[in-house]
Scaffold this motif. Structure first.
Motif, PDB file in Angstrom:
ATOM      1  N   TYR A   1      -0.259  16.296  -7.776  1.00 29.58           N
ATOM      2  CA  TYR A   1      -0.938  16.274  -6.475  1.00 29.58           C
ATOM      3  C   TYR A   1      -1.186  17.714  -6.063  1.00 29.58           C
ATOM      4  O   TYR A   1      -0.251  18.494  -5.910  1.00 29.58           O
ATOM      5  CB  TYR A   1      -0.081  15.539  -5.443  1.00 29.58           C
TER       6      TYR A   1
ATOM      7  N   GLU B   1       0.843  -1.185   0.000  1.00 35.02           N
ATOM      8  CA  GLU B   1       0.000   0.000   0.000  1.00 35.02           C
ATOM      9  C   GLU B   1       0.883   1.242   0.000  1.00 35.02           C
ATOM     10  O   GLU B   1       1.920   1.281   0.666  1.00 35.02           O
ATOM     11  CB  GLU B   1      -0.931   0.008   1.209  1.00 35.02           C
TER      12      GLU B   1
ATOM     13  N   SER C   1      -7.853   3.259  -1.148  1.00 32.90           N
ATOM     14  CA  SER C   1      -6.494   2.719  -1.041  1.00 32.90           C
ATOM     15  C   SER C   1      -5.791   2.782  -2.386  1.00 32.90           C
ATOM     16  O   SER C   1      -6.425   2.879  -3.434  1.00 32.90           O
ATOM     17  CB  SER C   1      -6.514   1.265  -0.543  1.00 32.90           C
TER      18      SER C   1
ATOM     19  N   ILE D   1      -9.048  13.410  -2.813  1.00 33.88           N
ATOM     20  CA  ILE D   1      -8.285  12.496  -1.966  1.00 33.88           C
ATOM     21  C   ILE D   1      -9.211  11.718  -1.030  1.00 33.88           C
ATOM     22  O   ILE D   1      -9.020  10.526  -0.820  1.00 33.88           O
ATOM     23  CB  ILE D   1      -7.213  13.258  -1.156  1.00 33.88           C
TER      24      ILE D   1
ATOM     25  N   THR E   1       0.731   5.776  -0.095  1.00 39.45           N
ATOM     26  CA  THR E   1      -0.101   6.955   0.120  1.00 39.45           C
ATOM     27  C   THR E   1      -0.212   7.736  -1.187  1.00 39.45           C
ATOM     28  O   THR E   1       0.548   7.511  -2.128  1.00 39.45           O
ATOM     29  CB  THR E   1       0.495   7.873   1.199  1.00 39.45           C
ATOM     30  N   VAL E   2      -1.141   8.670  -1.215  1.00 39.33           N
ATOM     31  CA  VAL E   2      -1.297   9.534  -2.390  1.00 39.33           C
ATOM     32  C   VAL E   2      -0.007  10.302  -2.636  1.00 39.33           C
ATOM     33  O   VAL E   2       0.463  10.407  -3.773  1.00 39.33           O
ATOM     34  CB  VAL E   2      -2.479  10.506  -2.199  1.00 39.33           C
ATOM     35  N   GLN E   3       0.595  10.814  -1.583  1.00 39.98           N
ATOM     36  CA  GLN E   3       1.823  11.586  -1.721  1.00 39.98           C
ATOM     37  C   GLN E   3       2.961  10.722  -2.264  1.00 39.98           C
ATOM     38  O   GLN E   3       3.731  11.165  -3.109  1.00 39.98           O
ATOM     39  CB  GLN E   3       2.219  12.218  -0.379  1.00 39.98           C
ATOM     40  N   GLU E   4       3.089   9.484  -1.762  1.00 34.32           N
ATOM     41  CA  GLU E   4       4.122   8.578  -2.258  1.00 34.32           C
ATOM     42  C   GLU E   4       3.899   8.270  -3.734  1.00 34.32           C
ATOM     43  O   GLU E   4       4.838   8.278  -4.529  1.00 34.32           O
ATOM     44  CB  GLU E   4       4.125   7.267  -1.464  1.00 34.32           C
TER      45      GLU E   4
END
Length: 97
Positions: free
Chosen positions: A40, A4, A71, A66, A6-9
Motif C-alpha cells: 500500500y 467489507e 469496494s 485507491i 478498507t484498502v488499509q485493512e
C-alpha cells in the motif's frame, strides 16, 4: 459471511502472504498474477501488486489507484475488488506447493 474491508485493512491482512490475482470475468484485458505480494503506497494513493525478481526471471506489477476501488469484500479467505468501471478481481492466498 461476506464483509467489507478498507484498502488499509486488506494491505495489513495480506502483507506477508503470496497472492493469486485473477479477474472474475474477461472484460477486454486479462490481469492474472501468481505469487504476488501487496504494498500500500499511501503517498501515491495506490495499491500495488508485484511479483518476480528483476534479477532472476523478470518481474511484474500492477498498481490500482485507491480512488478507482469501489469496494473490497472478503468471503472465506477470498477478497473481491470491484473497480469503478465494474471490473471485479478476486484475490486469494497462493496455495502451498
Amino acid at each position: 459471511m461476506m464483509r467489507e474491508v478498507t484498502v488499509q485493512e486488506f494491505a495489513q491482512e495480506v502483507k506477508d502472504m503470496a497472492m493469486e490475482v485473477v479477474p472474475e470475468e474477461f472484460e477486454g484485458f486479462m490481469i492474472e498474477m501468481s505469487k504476488a505480494h501487496v504494498r500500500y503506497d499511501e503517498e501515491d494513493a495506490e495499491l500495488i501488486f508485484y511479483t518476480g525478481d528483476y534479477n532472476h526471471g523478470g518481474n511484474a506489477s500492477m498498481a490500482i489507484k485507491i480512488r478507482t476501488i469501489e469496494s473490497i469484500h472478503k468471503d472465506k479467505g477470498t477478497y473481491y475488488f470491484t473497480l469503478d468501471d465494474g471490473m471485479t478481481l478476486s484475490v486469494t492466498e497462493t496455495p502451498e506447493l
